[in-house]
Design an enzyme around this catalytic site. Structure first.
Site, PDB file in Angstrom:
ATOM      1  N   THR A 181       5.947   4.378   0.348  1.00 14.84           N
ATOM      2  CA  THR A 181       5.586   3.006  -0.015  1.00 14.84           C
ATOM      3  C   THR A 181       5.610   2.115   1.213  1.00 14.84           C
ATOM      4  O   THR A 181       6.376   2.338   2.148  1.00 14.84           O
ATOM      5  CB  THR A 181       6.554   2.445  -1.066  1.00 14.84           C
ATOM      6  OG1 THR A 181       7.817   2.151  -0.431  1.00 14.84           O
ATOM      7  CG2 THR A 181       6.784   3.420  -2.209  1.00 14.84           C
ATOM      8  N   GLU A 182       4.779   1.091   1.205  1.00 13.75           N
ATOM      9  CA  GLU A 182       4.754   0.105   2.287  1.00 13.75           C
ATOM     10  C   GLU A 182       4.565  -1.287   1.690  1.00 13.75           C
ATOM     11  O   GLU A 182       3.531  -1.575   1.083  1.00 13.75           O
ATOM     12  CB  GLU A 182       3.612   0.389   3.274  1.00 13.75           C
ATOM     13  CG  GLU A 182       3.735   1.714   4.012  1.00 13.75           C
ATOM     14  CD  GLU A 182       4.729   1.672   5.172  1.00 13.75           C
ATOM     15  OE1 GLU A 182       5.264   0.584   5.466  1.00 13.75           O
ATOM     16  OE2 GLU A 182       4.948   2.734   5.781  1.00 13.75           O
ATOM     17  N   VAL A 183       5.571  -2.151   1.858  1.00 19.49           N
ATOM     18  CA  VAL A 183       5.429  -3.547   1.469  1.00 19.49           C
ATOM     19  C   VAL A 183       5.333  -4.402   2.727  1.00 19.49           C
ATOM     20  O   VAL A 183       5.643  -3.950   3.824  1.00 19.49           O
ATOM     21  CB  VAL A 183       6.600  -4.039   0.579  1.00 19.49           C
ATOM     22  CG1 VAL A 183       6.693  -3.216  -0.694  1.00 19.49           C
ATOM     23  CG2 VAL A 183       7.917  -3.983   1.340  1.00 19.49           C
TER      24      VAL A 183
ATOM     25  N   TYR B 244       0.853  -1.187   0.000  1.00 17.12           N
ATOM     26  CA  TYR B 244       0.000   0.000   0.000  1.00 17.12           C
ATOM     27  C   TYR B 244       0.888   1.237   0.000  1.00 17.12           C
ATOM     28  O   TYR B 244       2.101   1.152   0.219  1.00 17.12           O
ATOM     29  CB  TYR B 244      -0.972   0.024   1.187  1.00 17.12           C
ATOM     30  CG  TYR B 244      -0.359   0.095   2.560  1.00 17.12           C
ATOM     31  CD1 TYR B 244      -0.326   1.286   3.280  1.00 17.12           C
ATOM     32  CD2 TYR B 244       0.162  -1.042   3.182  1.00 17.12           C
ATOM     33  CE1 TYR B 244       0.214   1.358   4.552  1.00 17.12           C
ATOM     34  CE2 TYR B 244       0.702  -0.987   4.461  1.00 17.12           C
ATOM     35  CZ  TYR B 244       0.728   0.211   5.138  1.00 17.12           C
ATOM     36  OH  TYR B 244       1.261   0.270   6.403  1.00 17.12           O
TER      37      TYR B 244
END
Length: 307
Positions: free
Chosen positions: A274-276, A206
């Site tokens: 960004t977020e993984v 997300y």
């Protein structure tokens, strides 16, 4: 699901003794000097490398950590300038290695159209100890405002201010991990003298837009690019991600300047965090690195299509 951290007294914020106890428990678990620095140095043949600062942590761990920026060579004031940051939270592995992979694989192809500046590992002590905080138990990603106290963040601020550049875009590479629940959320609640109530960890990728200067079209371009590499996080039963309302598929908003987040360190009109999720059973660490690269590429393609 309240988890009481083992340091401190419930309901009482940490003092210096609790912070000292926390620091005393930290251990070096991997090497910035073996895993990150050689990759930065290997870029010297095709990029300019600048040391913008250092972290003098000899008293903490016997080490001084150099801080590096990587710049594309054919720099020109007529081209838009983009900033990519990684390792603001040193424990977020793909933030560091995603920034490096972008430099290794994609950055040169874009450098005829944009000036590329990458800070691949802002918190190397955090990288080595797999920590969100610095040795003073300060979160660098709440410290990028003018009154921030984390040296990691303030050296970035000073370096970027000294460059006197107008940035067109800033992409800040992060992860959300299972250790957020096992360690960092309980530790933060203990330090603050509160009880953590949000335990949601989204399974998937997300982005975090800036509530104060939103750019939803950029976020969509990034999500569309990353979706080719890994899955996008679905909202929880309340329609939220990490307790925040969804703005569009895979996107939430934070007030970045108010919170002192890295995404507010420039005046760039286009910003994304960004977020993984590297602990997902549906994604590998390599996919997470590729997702970070896809995020930057998707953002760059959006910038070039709209400028």
């Amino acid at each position: 699901m309240d988890k009481i951290y083992h340091i401190g007294t419930v309901g009482q914020p940490w003092g210096e003794a609790e912070k000292a106890q926390w620091l005393n428990e930290q251990r070096i678990k991997r090497s910035f000097f073996d895993e990150v620095l050689p990759a930065i140095e290997a870029l010297k043949t095709e990029f300019d490398i600048e040391q913008y600062g250092e972290l003098a942590y000899q008293a903490v761990c016997g080490k001084t950590y150099p801080l590096f920026a990587v710049k594309s060579r054919n720099w020109h004031s007529d081209k838009p300038t983009i900033l990519v940051t990684g390792g603001v939270h040193g424990y977020e592995t793909s933030g560091v290695h995603g920034a490096l992979r972008f430099l290794q694989t994609e950055a040169k192809a874009y450098s005829d159209k944009v000036n590329v500046l990458v800070l691949p590992c802002i918190s190397p002590w955090g990288y080595e100890t797999i920590n969100r905080w610095n040795p003073l138990a300060i979160d660098p990603n709440r410290s990028f405002g003018p009154n921030g106290t984390a040296t990691e963040a303030q050296q970035v601020r000073q370096y970027l201010h000294g460059l006197q550049l107008n940035f067109a875009m800033h992409i800040d590479l992060h992860e959300t991990t299972d250790s957020d629940n096992s360690e960092f959320r309980p530790a933060k609640a203990a330090q603050d003298g509160t009880i953590n109530k949000n335990w949601n960890i989204p399974d998937g990728y997300y982005t975090v837009d800036d509530a104060e200067h939103p750019c939803p079209a950029l976020q969509k371009a990034i999500i569309d690019s990353v979706a080719k590499v890994t899955h996008i996080a679905e909202p929880d039963e309340n329609g939220k991600l990490i307790g925040e309302p969804m703005q569009q598929p895979g996107v939430i908003n934070y007030a970045k300047a108010t919170l002192g987040l890295c995404g507010s360190v420039t005046d760039a009109p286009l910003v994304s965090t960004t977020e993984v999720y590297p602990d997902s059973p549906s994604a590998s660490p390599e996919q997470c690195i590729q997702a970070q690269v896809a995020a930057v590429v998707g953002a760059l393609d959006y910038l070039l299509q709209t400028k």
